[in-house]
Design a protein around this motif. Structure first.
Motif, PDB file in Angstrom:
ATOM      1  N   SER A   1       0.843  -1.204   0.000  1.00 34.87           N
ATOM      2  CA  SER A   1       0.000   0.000   0.000  1.00 34.87           C
ATOM      3  C   SER A   1       0.869   1.241   0.000  1.00 34.87           C
ATOM      4  N   LEU A   2       1.913   1.233   0.825  1.00 39.95           N
ATOM      5  CA  LEU A   2       2.767   2.428   0.901  1.00 39.95           C
ATOM      6  C   LEU A   2       3.615   2.575  -0.352  1.00 39.95           C
ATOM      7  N   ALA A   3       4.122   1.457  -0.871  1.00 41.06           N
ATOM      8  CA  ALA A   3       5.007   1.516  -2.042  1.00 41.06           C
ATOM      9  C   ALA A   3       4.217   1.791  -3.318  1.00 41.06           C
ATOM     10  N   GLY A   4       2.912   1.469  -3.292  1.00 44.36           N
ATOM     11  CA  GLY A   4       2.107   1.665  -4.494  1.00 44.36           C
ATOM     12  C   GLY A   4       2.491   0.665  -5.577  1.00 44.36           C
ATOM     13  N   ASP A   5       2.976  -0.489  -5.168  1.00 42.28           N
ATOM     14  CA  ASP A   5       3.414  -1.513  -6.125  1.00 42.28           C
ATOM     15  C   ASP A   5       3.274  -2.853  -5.411  1.00 42.28           C
ATOM     16  N   LYS A   6       3.283  -3.949  -6.168  1.00 44.12           N
ATOM     17  CA  LYS A   6       3.190  -5.243  -5.490  1.00 44.12           C
ATOM     18  C   LYS A   6       4.495  -5.549  -4.751  1.00 44.12           C
ATOM     19  N   VAL A   7       4.405  -6.466  -3.797  1.00 48.09           N
ATOM     20  CA  VAL A   7       5.587  -6.827  -3.016  1.00 48.09           C
ATOM     21  C   VAL A   7       6.076  -8.186  -3.499  1.00 48.09           C
ATOM     22  N   TYR A   8       7.373  -8.322  -3.636  1.00 45.29           N
ATOM     23  CA  TYR A   8       7.946  -9.574  -4.128  1.00 45.29           C
ATOM     24  C   TYR A   8       8.456 -10.388  -2.931  1.00 45.29           C
ATOM     25  N   GLU A   9       8.058 -11.669  -2.896  1.00 47.09           N
ATOM     26  CA  GLU A   9       8.382 -12.460  -1.710  1.00 47.09           C
ATOM     27  C   GLU A   9       9.129 -13.747  -1.974  1.00 47.09           C
ATOM     28  N   GLU A  10       8.751 -14.471  -3.015  1.00 47.39           N
ATOM     29  CA  GLU A  10       9.275 -15.822  -3.201  1.00 47.39           C
ATOM     30  C   GLU A  10      10.173 -15.925  -4.415  1.00 47.39           C
TER      31      GLU A  10
END
Ligand code: CTP
Length: 406
Positions: free
Chosen positions: A55-64
Motif C-alpha cells: 500500500s505504501l510503495a504503491g506496487d506489489k511486493v515480491y516475496e518468493e
C-alpha cells in the motif's frame, strides 16, 4: 501523482523488529517521488505485512524466489537491475552473512548477488550479535566488496539491552539514499581531495610520533563524495581500513609526504582535511635504532613544526579549492576553540567534534559534530555514525556548490 520518479529503489526488508521503521522510510521516499519496489523476506513478513508494504510503495511486493507469478511478471534479475540503488533495511546479521558468503537461496539474497547497482545496508540487530567477530568479519568483507552501510545506531534495543545495533532512523537512511541517488550527477565533474588517518613521524627506523586516528571519518567522507559522483583522491596516513571503492588512494607516512601528495592533486574544487596530522616531528630521525644500552639514558628528541596542510590549502591563491573543510577535535570549550580554529586556519567550514574520552569518538563509529561556517553560521548535527556524518557533509557540499540532491 503522475510525476516522473526522481530515482528507483529496490528495498529489501529482512526480518527484524526495525522493519516497522521501513514503512516510514517508504513513505518518505514516496514523498520525494522516489519509486520503491519492495522485496520482503520470509522473516520480514513476520514483522510487517505484505499489504502494508504494497500500500505504501504503491506496487506489489515480491516475496518468493520460485513464485511462478513473481517470476513471470518480473524475474529476480530484472528486479535487481531495474533500480538505481538497492537498499536493505533492516539488514539482519543473517542476511549480511549470506551476502558476505555469496549465498543465493531466497529472493532477497539472489537479487543482492545478481545486482549490478550500488547497495546500501541499514544493519539492525542485538548489540552482541553486531559485536560478534563473525558479524564484524562480514561487515569488513562487505565494505571491501563496495557495499555501503548506514548505522547501526546506539541506544535502547527492543530486546531490552543497550548498545549499538538499532537500525538508523528513516531520516538518516533517506539522507544516505539521496546522496547515493545523486551519484550520477550531484557532484559529477567535481574534483575532491580528502586527507585521512594519522601521520607517523619517525624518531628512528622503529619508533614514531603519531596522533590517535582510525581514519574512519576521512575514509567515509571519501566514499560518500565518490558515491555522489565526485572524482576523489584520498591521501591517507597508515590505517587499518580497506580502500573505499571508486576512490584514488595515495598512502603516505609523514605530514610532509601528505602535503606533497595533496598538492599534486590540485586543482580541486573540494578539499576535506580529516587527517590527524602530527603537529611536530623529530628534527632529525636517527638512521639506526636508538639503543637503551648505549649508556646515555633516555634520548632527548628535539621537535620541529610540521607544515599545516589545511592552512596551506586554505591560503588565498589560484590553486585554492572552492570549498576547504577542516576538522577540529576538541576536549574542552568546543565553541570558542572551534571558532578560533576556523579563523586561524582560514578554511570555509570547520566540523568540530567533541573527543573527550567519555564520548568514545576515537576509534569508535559515532560522532557528534557541529558545523561552523566562515560567515558565522553554526549547525549542530544529531549524534550520527561516521557514515551518516559523511553523507550529511556531502549533502551540504552539494547544496553549497549549487547542485543539491533531489
Ligand atoms: N591539520 C592539517 N595539518 C596539520 C595539522 C592539522 O591539515 N599539520 C588539519 C586537520 O586535518 C584538521 C584541522 O587541521 O582538519 C585541525 O587540526 P588540529 O590539530 O586539531 O588543530 P590545531 O590548529 O593543531 O590546534 P590544537 O592542536 O591547538 O587543537
Amino acid at each position: 501523482m503522475g510525476r516522473t520518479p526522481s530515482g528507483r529503489i529496490l528495498l529489501i526488508i529482512s526480518g527484524g523488529i526495525a522493519a516497522y521503521k521501513s514503512l516510514e522510510l517508504i513513505r518518505r521516499l514516496r514523498d520525494r517521488d522516489i519509486a520503491v519496489r519492495a522485496v520482503l523476506t520470509r522473516a520480514g513478513a513476520q514483522f510487517v505485512t505484505p499489504l502494508a508494504v504494497a500500500s505504501l510503495a504503491g506496487d506489489k511486493v515480491y516475496e518468493e524466489l520460485f513464485s511462478l507469478t513473481d517470476e513471470a511478471e518480473m524475474g529476480h534479475i530484472r528486479l535487481s537491475r531495474e533500480a538505481d540503488l538497492v537498499v536493505v533495511a533492516p539488514a539482519t546479521a543473517d542476511l549480511m552473512a549470506k551476502m558476505a558468503g555469496g549465498h543465493a537461496d531466497d529472493l532477497a539474497s539472489t537479487a543482492l548477488l545478481a545486482t549490478d547497482k550500488p547497495v546500501l545496508l541499514a544493519p539492525a540487530m542485538n548489540p552482541e550479535m553486531w559485536q560478534h567477530p563473525a558479524t564484524q568479519r562480514n561487515v569488513e568483507r562487505l565494505h571491501r566488496d563496495g557495499v555501503s552501510m548506514v548505522g547501526p545506531a546506539a541506544g535502547d534495543m527492543a530486546c531490552g539491552e543497550v548498545g549499538t545495533g538499532r537500525m538508523a532512523e528513516p531520516e538518516t537512511i533517506l539522507e544516505a539514499i539521496l546522496v547515493r541517488l545523486g551519484g550520477s550527477g550531484t557532484l559529477a565533474a567535481r574534483r575532491a581531495v580528502v586527507t585521512s588517518g594519522p601521520t607517523h613521524e619517525p624518531i628512528d627506523p622503529v619508533r614514531y610520533i603519531a596522533n590517535r586516528s582510525s581514519g574512519r571519518q576521512g575514509h567515509a567522507i571519501a566514499a560518500a563524495l565518490a558515491a555522489a559522483g565526485a572524482d576523489v583522491t584520498l591521501v591517507t596516513g597508515p590505517v587499518n581500513l580497506a580502500t573505499p571503492p571508486g576512490v584514488t588512494t595515495v598512502q603516505v607516512e609523514t605530514a610532509r609526504e601528505m602535503l606533497e601528495a595533496v598538492q599534486t592533486t590540485l586543482p580541486a574544487d573540494i578539499a576535506v582535511c580529516a587527517a590527524a596530522v602530527a603537529d611536530w616531528r623529530p628534527e632529525q630521525a636517527a638512521s639506526g635504532k636508538l639503543k637503551k644500552t648505549d649508556g646515555t639514558g633516555a634520548p632527548l628528541v628535539s621537535l620541529t613544526t610540521n607544515p599545516d596542510i589545511l592552512k596551506t590549502l586554505a591560503a588565498p591563491g589560484p590553486q585554492r579549492p572552492r570549498l576547504v573543510v577542516g576538522f577540529a577535535a576538541e576536549t574542552d570549550d568546543l565553541d570558542a576553540n572551534a571558532r578560533a580554529k576556523l579563523a586561524r586556519k582560514g578554511c570555509d567550514w570547520l566540523l568540530a567534534n567533541d573527543v573527550s574520552p567519555a564520548t568514545g569518538t576515537f576509534g569508535g563509529a559515532r560522532n557528534t559534530v557541529t558545523l561552523y561556517r566562515q560567515d558565522g553560521g553554526r549547525e549542530t548535527w544529531p549524534e550520527l555514525d561516521k557514515t551518516a556524518v559523511a553523507d550529511r557533509l556531502v549533502a551540504s557540499i552539494a547544496a553549497e556548490l549549487g547542485t543539491a540532491t533531489p
